[in-house]
Design a protein around this motif. Structure first.
Motif, short mmCIF file in Angstrom:
data_model
loop_
_atom_site.label_atom_id
_atom_site.label_comp_id
_atom_site.label_asym_id
_atom_site.label_seq_id
_atom_site.Cartn_x
_atom_site.Cartn_y
_atom_site.Cartn_z
N LEU A 201 -63.63 40.22 -31.35
CA LEU A 201 -64.86 39.91 -30.44
C LEU A 201 -66.04 40.72 -30.75
N ILE A 202 -67.24 39.99 -30.92
CA ILE A 202 -68.19 40.64 -31.01
C ILE A 202 -69.28 40.42 -29.83
N ILE A 203 -69.77 41.55 -29.15
CA ILE A 203 -70.43 41.53 -27.83
C ILE A 203 -71.76 42.08 -27.98
N ALA A 210 -69.35 36.40 -30.55
CA ALA A 210 -68.50 35.68 -31.60
C ALA A 210 -67.23 36.00 -31.32
N ASN A 211 -66.24 35.22 -31.42
CA ASN A 211 -64.66 35.43 -31.10
C ASN A 211 -63.91 34.77 -32.20
N THR A 216 -62.48 32.92 -39.71
CA THR A 216 -63.14 31.97 -38.91
C THR A 216 -64.64 32.39 -38.83
N LEU A 217 -64.77 33.76 -38.45
CA LEU A 217 -66.09 34.17 -38.34
C LEU A 217 -66.80 33.88 -39.59
N ARG A 218 -66.14 34.34 -40.82
CA ARG A 218 -66.92 34.18 -41.98
C ARG A 218 -67.18 32.70 -42.38
N SER A 219 -66.26 31.90 -41.91
CA SER A 219 -66.48 30.50 -42.40
C SER A 219 -67.75 30.07 -41.47
N GLN A 220 -67.85 30.40 -40.17
CA GLN A 220 -68.86 30.03 -39.29
C GLN A 220 -70.04 30.55 -39.66
N ILE A 299 -72.26 39.38 -40.95
CA ILE A 299 -71.84 38.62 -39.76
C ILE A 299 -72.34 39.41 -38.32
N PHE A 300 -72.09 40.58 -38.45
CA PHE A 300 -72.28 41.75 -37.29
C PHE A 300 -73.69 41.44 -36.92
N ARG A 301 -74.50 42.20 -38.15
CA ARG A 301 -75.99 42.05 -37.96
C ARG A 301 -76.39 40.78 -37.67
N ASN A 302 -76.10 39.78 -38.07
CA ASN A 302 -76.47 38.26 -37.72
C ASN A 302 -76.34 38.05 -36.24
N VAL A 303 -75.12 38.47 -35.60
CA VAL A 303 -74.95 37.94 -34.07
C VAL A 303 -75.69 38.90 -33.32
N THR A 304 -76.02 39.98 -33.70
CA THR A 304 -76.44 41.18 -32.84
C THR A 304 -77.80 41.52 -32.99
#
Lengths: 306, 238
Positions: A201-203, A210-211, A216-220, A299-304
């Motif tokens: 879960l990324i908050i 992201a959850n 799945t996170l990667r493919s998204q 992914i982390f950097r992208n969503v945060t």
């Protein structure tokens, strides 16, 4: 026990720390809680453990709604920074925590001993907590969280400040224990999440961005894939120019170590085929070609970040 | 209650594991013993078989002694974060407050118990009034109980032990001196209200051997109020 969180919010002086969060954790699942500092991870954990009460929303644990019922007894909690009573010996401390969790006198000794064996504290058990190294203190923190065999474990940064070996040990311990429990753990160390957690879960800024599982996170996240190639037979600018003109390739650059070419494309398999064909037709040597997985960091950097 | 007792036992153990308990016991017994037996208007000066001298001295030792034992109770837990550890276990805020209160008042009771040899000595020297001695001890305990709850409230308001100590001492000064001296200068209901709120007003008659329900209720109410406010402060956390 399942944890169900619906519309949870908490504000400190008009600043929203947690903003309408909803998620679920099932029994036997280890969920990694990721996010930049100040994203609301610790606040969420404090609400689940009933240390603070939410402004809005509902937390249901094993079918019981928090606030209406006291379910603290089924939760084991390792708070951030692992606060401990420095002047207490390890065994006394664990017995004290066990008593507070309602363990009966005749079972207390045995539970304390079990935890000492399970967390590898045998040689340190008579020392005062203040005399222990950071790794051992962390184990004491885990032991107190688990002494009453709770169905739910909430661990706020359980591996901060540990060396790599200790980190692996604690991680293995959590994994072993997490088989029959619901575990939520927060961390900054991304590879650790992949190694330990079933779901991520990324908050960010109080909201879940992201959850899902790492896959799945990667493919998204993969709007684009990356291929690393090493081609011989022509000067590098020529090769780059040729690659750029190919359909499906959105960018060409050097890899971080300057030895390989990094190709950004929409479909890595299709691009790999056409790169190969191109090399054959030009009589260039294709020495190496490998797809790069999107890293969790990206992914982390992208969503945060936005 | 079981939970409160677990907390109380842990706190008492930590008093005696650290030097806190020993230093305070020695200081209390040394101070009160010196002024009771050796110096100033001591027992031999009065030539009366009574513990009145001791009760007056003990009042002053406890005045400093109690803020010193209550100051760390919540301030330290808040500073080190261990309060989070406690209150996420099967323990309510109220049980925690009661546990801490029990530990402090028990330590005071232990200190008072060590002065029983004074009682025995004086009883052998002359004809002591047993009744007034017992009410004197009861008065000391009741007054300590009020001071403990004020001290706990001060400790819950900050995470700095020194600040907690000074706040408790300041509150003590208000109850010990200011209310009484302001009250004696006023007439009418304000004056009598202020007098009724001051601690010496209630303690003095008890140390002379008079038990009045009003005095007992006063100390119990002060204790109750202090503990209740402490619980409110503890429950307002971020």
């Amino acid at each position: 026990m399942d944890i169900l969180i619906e519309g949870l919010s908490k504000a400190y002086d008009n600043q929203k720390a947690v903003d309408n969060i909803s998620f679920e954790v099932r029994t036997g699942e280890i969920v990694g809680f990721l996010g930049p500092n100040g994203a609301g991870k610790t606040t969420t954990m404090k609400m689940i453990t009933q240390f603070i009460s939410p402004d809005a929303g509902r937390i249901t644990i094993g079918g019981k709604v928090i606030a209406k019922e006291n379910i603290r007894g089924s939760i084991g909690y390792l708070p951030e920074n692992n606060p401990l009573y420095e002047d207490m010996p390890v065994m006394d401390y664990l017995a004290f925590c066990g008593q507070l969790q309602g363990i009966r006198k005749n079972q207390l000794d045995q539970r304390v001993r079990e935890m000492i064996v399970m967390c590898g504290l045998n040689e340190e058990k008579h020392k005062k907590i203040g005399e222990l190294s950071k790794g051992y203190r962390q184990r004491v923190g885990l032991a107190q969280a688990m002494i009453h065999d709770p169905a739910i474990l909430i661990l706020d940064e359980p591996t901060t400040g540990l060396d790599p070996n200790q980190r692996v040990e604690i991680r293995e311990l959590i994994k072993r224990l997490g088989m029959h429990k619901s575990v939520i753990l927060s961390t900054h160390i991304l590879p650790e999440v992949e190694a330990t957690c079933d779901r991520i879960l990324i908050i960010n800024k109080g909201q879940i961005v992201a959850n899902g599982t790492a896959e799945t996170l990667r493919s998204q996240a993969t709007g684009k894939s990356i291929l690393l190639v090493d081609i011989e037979g022509a000067p590098r600018p020529v090769i780059e120019k040729e690659l750029r003109s190919m359909p499906g390739i959105t960018g060409v650059g050097l890899s971080p170590d300057h030895r390989l070419l990094e190709i950004e494309c929409t479909d890595s398999q299709q691009t790999a085929r056409s790169v190969y064909k191109m090399c054959v037709s030009k009589d260039w040597m294709l020495l190496q070609m490998s797809p790069v997985e999107t890293r969790l960091e990206d992914i982390f950097r992208n969503v945060t970040l936005n | 209650m079981r939970e409160s007792w677990i907390i109380a036992r842990k706190e008492l153990n930590s008093f005696f594991d650290s030097l806190v308990a020993y230093i305070l016991l020695i200081a209390f017994l040394g101070f009160s013993g010196f002024f009771t037996w050796l110096w100033g208007s001591d027992v031999f000066y009065h030539k009366q078989a009574s513990l009145n001298t001791f009760f007056n001295v003990a009042l002053w030792s406890l005045f400093f002694f109690i803020p010193a034992i209550t100051m760390r109770q919540f301030a330290e837990e808040k500073k080190s974060g261990t309060i989070e550890l406690l209150l996420t276990k099967r323990l309510t805020d109220r049980q925690l407050v009661i546990g801490k209160y029990l530990a402090c008042i028990l330590l005071v009771a232990i200190a008072l118990a060590f002065t029983l040899p004074y009682y025995v000595s004086i009883a052998r020297l002359g004809n002591i009034d047993h009744g007034s001695t017992i009410t004197g001890y009861l008065g000391l305990l009741l007054m300590s109980s009020a001071y403990v709850s004020i001290g706990l409230l001060a400790s819950s308001l900050t995470n700095n032990q020194i600040v907690a100590f000074l706040m408790a001492l300041l509150a003590g000064v208000v109850f010990q001196f200011i209310l009484g001296s302001v009250g004696s200068g006023q007439t009418g209901w304000i004056g009598s209200l202020l007098m009724d709120l001051s601690i010496p007003h209630h303690y003095d008659s008890m140390s002379r051997g008079v038990i009045d329900t009003k005095d007992v209720l006063y100390f119990l109410a002060l204790t109750f109020l202090g503990l209740m406010l402490t619980e409110v402060v503890i429950s307002k956390r971020k």
